[in-house]
Scaffold this active site. Structure first.
Site, PDB file in Angstrom:
ATOM      1  N   LYS A 181      -8.677  -1.104   9.836  1.00  0.00           N
ATOM      2  CA  LYS A 181      -7.526  -1.475   9.003  1.00  0.00           C
ATOM      3  C   LYS A 181      -7.601  -0.646   7.728  1.00  0.00           C
ATOM      4  O   LYS A 181      -8.017  -1.123   6.671  1.00  0.00           O
ATOM      5  CB  LYS A 181      -7.558  -2.972   8.716  1.00  0.00           C
ATOM      6  N   ARG A 223     -13.720  -8.800   9.511  1.00  0.00           N
ATOM      7  CA  ARG A 223     -13.027  -7.565   9.921  1.00  0.00           C
ATOM      8  C   ARG A 223     -13.083  -6.515   8.816  1.00  0.00           C
ATOM      9  O   ARG A 223     -13.200  -5.312   9.093  1.00  0.00           O
ATOM     10  CB  ARG A 223     -11.577  -7.872  10.317  1.00  0.00           C
ATOM     11  N   GLU A 250       1.105  -1.852  20.187  1.00  0.00           N
ATOM     12  CA  GLU A 250       1.406  -2.995  19.306  1.00  0.00           C
ATOM     13  C   GLU A 250       2.635  -2.688  18.471  1.00  0.00           C
ATOM     14  O   GLU A 250       3.257  -1.638  18.637  1.00  0.00           O
ATOM     15  CB  GLU A 250       0.205  -3.294  18.408  1.00  0.00           C
TER      16      GLU A 250
HETATM   17  N1  PXG Z   1      -1.564  -4.651  14.042  1.00  0.00           N
HETATM   18  C1  PXG Z   1      -1.549  -3.952  12.886  1.00  0.00           C
HETATM   19  C2  PXG Z   1      -1.434  -2.473  12.939  1.00  0.00           C
HETATM   20  C3  PXG Z   1      -1.630  -4.630  11.671  1.00  0.00           C
HETATM   21  O1  PXG Z   1      -1.636  -3.933  10.538  1.00  0.00           O
HETATM   22  C4  PXG Z   1      -1.716  -6.727  12.883  1.00  0.00           C
HETATM   23  C5  PXG Z   1      -1.657  -5.995  14.057  1.00  0.00           C
HETATM   24  C6  PXG Z   1      -1.887  -8.205  12.955  1.00  0.00           C
HETATM   25  O2  PXG Z   1      -3.192  -8.580  12.582  1.00  0.00           O
HETATM   26  P1  PXG Z   1      -3.522 -10.012  11.988  1.00  0.00           P
HETATM   27  O3  PXG Z   1      -4.990 -10.006  11.832  1.00  0.00           O
HETATM   28  O4  PXG Z   1      -2.783 -10.114  10.671  1.00  0.00           O
HETATM   29  O5  PXG Z   1      -3.050 -10.999  12.943  1.00  0.00           O
HETATM   30  C7  PXG Z   1      -1.685  -6.041  11.650  1.00  0.00           C
HETATM   31  C8  PXG Z   1      -1.689  -6.810  10.387  1.00  0.00           C
HETATM   32  C9  PXG Z   1       1.675  -7.938   6.370  1.00  0.00           C
HETATM   33  C10 PXG Z   1       0.893  -6.814   6.816  1.00  0.00           C
HETATM   34  O6  PXG Z   1       2.072  -7.920   5.195  1.00  0.00           O
HETATM   35  C11 PXG Z   1      -0.028  -6.998   7.824  1.00  0.00           C
HETATM   36  C12 PXG Z   1      -0.736  -5.929   8.247  1.00  0.00           C
HETATM   37  C13 PXG Z   1      -0.502  -4.715   7.693  1.00  0.00           C
HETATM   38  C14 PXG Z   1       0.412  -4.547   6.694  1.00  0.00           C
HETATM   39  C15 PXG Z   1       1.108  -5.605   6.231  1.00  0.00           C
HETATM   40  O7  PXG Z   1       1.905  -8.817   7.197  1.00  0.00           O
HETATM   41  N2  PXG Z   1      -1.688  -6.021   9.225  1.00  0.00           N
END
Ligand code: PXG
Length: 288
Positions: free
Chosen positions: A149, A50, A182
């Site tokens: 991201k 990703r 989301e």
């Molecule tokens: N949506 C957004 C906007 C995200 O930033 C997810 C969904 C979940 O994705 P994953 O691949 O982790 O299942 C994210 C995850 C944290 C953190 O500390 C995680 C994210 C961003 C900032 C902090 O958990 N991204």
């Protein structure tokens, strides 16, 4: 803690980037949040995949290969003796001038922070979360694609502030059309009958790695998995609801906009998926 920056390790109070880094000046960069469990890095390959997609989307030439990113991430965990922890991988556009032009940035900066995380207290997982929909909508694909991201999370931070100002921990973000996208750092799921439903990526959801894992676990557990557009109506009428993310893992949701979801307790399927996810995180991943 020792922080990796461009191939070298620095004590955490000495781990610094330039004030001319476009990651700081413009949020010009990308990141990943990854977990380690039981001496293994969970879904490391998928996170690096990703990262490469985000890099391609913003025309950032990554200075390491896929294999080198994997090796550097494992090495950063070893260096910090992490068995269970949280890894933040950041790539900024690098040091440039006070203008926007990314061509003035000579080379990207790679940062790996391997530490600990506690997103929410354990009681909240047992009780379930109270969340609200907020006025700030998810970015349009045509503006800043939510699949990237990127280091520009102001959109999500504003939504988080709106949730916090209303006395709850997390927000449901809708897209410009009013469909559910989301959470601020999590994907959203509902259970309705024998179906597990989550918004499609086209609605503004990130291609979440926990999302994908949970969809696979749900299929194996006997749920029908779908990705239709969802509205607030669908949320209010759900039997169960939960959020997923690498940081928060699977968080049950028991109230949305003041309305009770199901019987107001974490649901049967949610608890089953939490258990299956726990088994998977403890038994698979890239060895540290
Ligand atoms: N949506 C957004 C906007 C995200 O930033 C997810 C969904 C979940 O994705 P994953 O691949 O982790 O299942 C994210 C995850 C944290 C953190 O500390 C995680 C994210 C961003 C900032 C902090 O958990 N991204």
């Amino acid at each position: 803690m020792k922080v990796y920056i461009d191939g070298k390790y620095y004590d955490e109070h000495k781990a610094c980037v330039s004030v001319f880094d476009h990651g700081l000046l413009y949020g010009d960069g990308i990141f990943e949040g990854i977990r380690a469990y039981n001496g293994r890095i969970f879904k490391l390959k998928e996170h690096i995949d990703r990262l490469f997609c985000s890099a391609k989307a913003i025309l950032l030439d990554l200075p390491l290969s896929h294999a080198e990113f994997m090796q550097a991430t494992v090495a950063a965990c070893r260096k910090n003796q992490i068995r269970d922890g949280y890894i933040r991988l950041v790539v900024t556009r690098g040091v440039g001038t006070l203008g926007l032009n990314p061509l003035k940035c000579k080379r990207p900066v790679v940062i790996i922070i391997a530490g600990k995380i506690q997103v929410y207290p354990p009681e909240l997982y047992a009780r379930g979360m109270d969340i609200i929909t907020v006025p700030t909508t998810r970015n349009l694909h045509s503006a800043l694609n939510p699949a990237i991201k990127s280091l520009n999370y102001l959109n999500n931070i504003l939504a988080k502030i709106e949730a916090n100002n209303s006395g709850v921990e997390e927000a449901v973000m809708l897209n410009a059309e009013g469909y559910v996208a989301e959470g601020t750092a999590d994907n959203l799921f509902i259970v309705k009958g024998d179906a597990l439903l989550t918004p499609p990526l086209a609605a503004g959801a990130l291609y979440g790695i926990t999302r994908q894992t949970v969809m696979e676990l749900a299929g194996t557990a006997g749920l029908r998995v779908g990705e239709p557009n969802l509205t607030r109506y669908d949320l209010f009428n759900a039997d169960e609801c939960f959020l997923t993310g690498s940081g928060a893992e699977i968080m049950p949701v028991v109230k949305i906009d003041g309305r009770m979801i199901g019987n107001g307790k974490p649901g049967r399927w949610t608890r089953r998926l939490v258990a299956d996810y726990r088994n998977l995180t403890n038994s698979t991943g890239e060895p540290i």
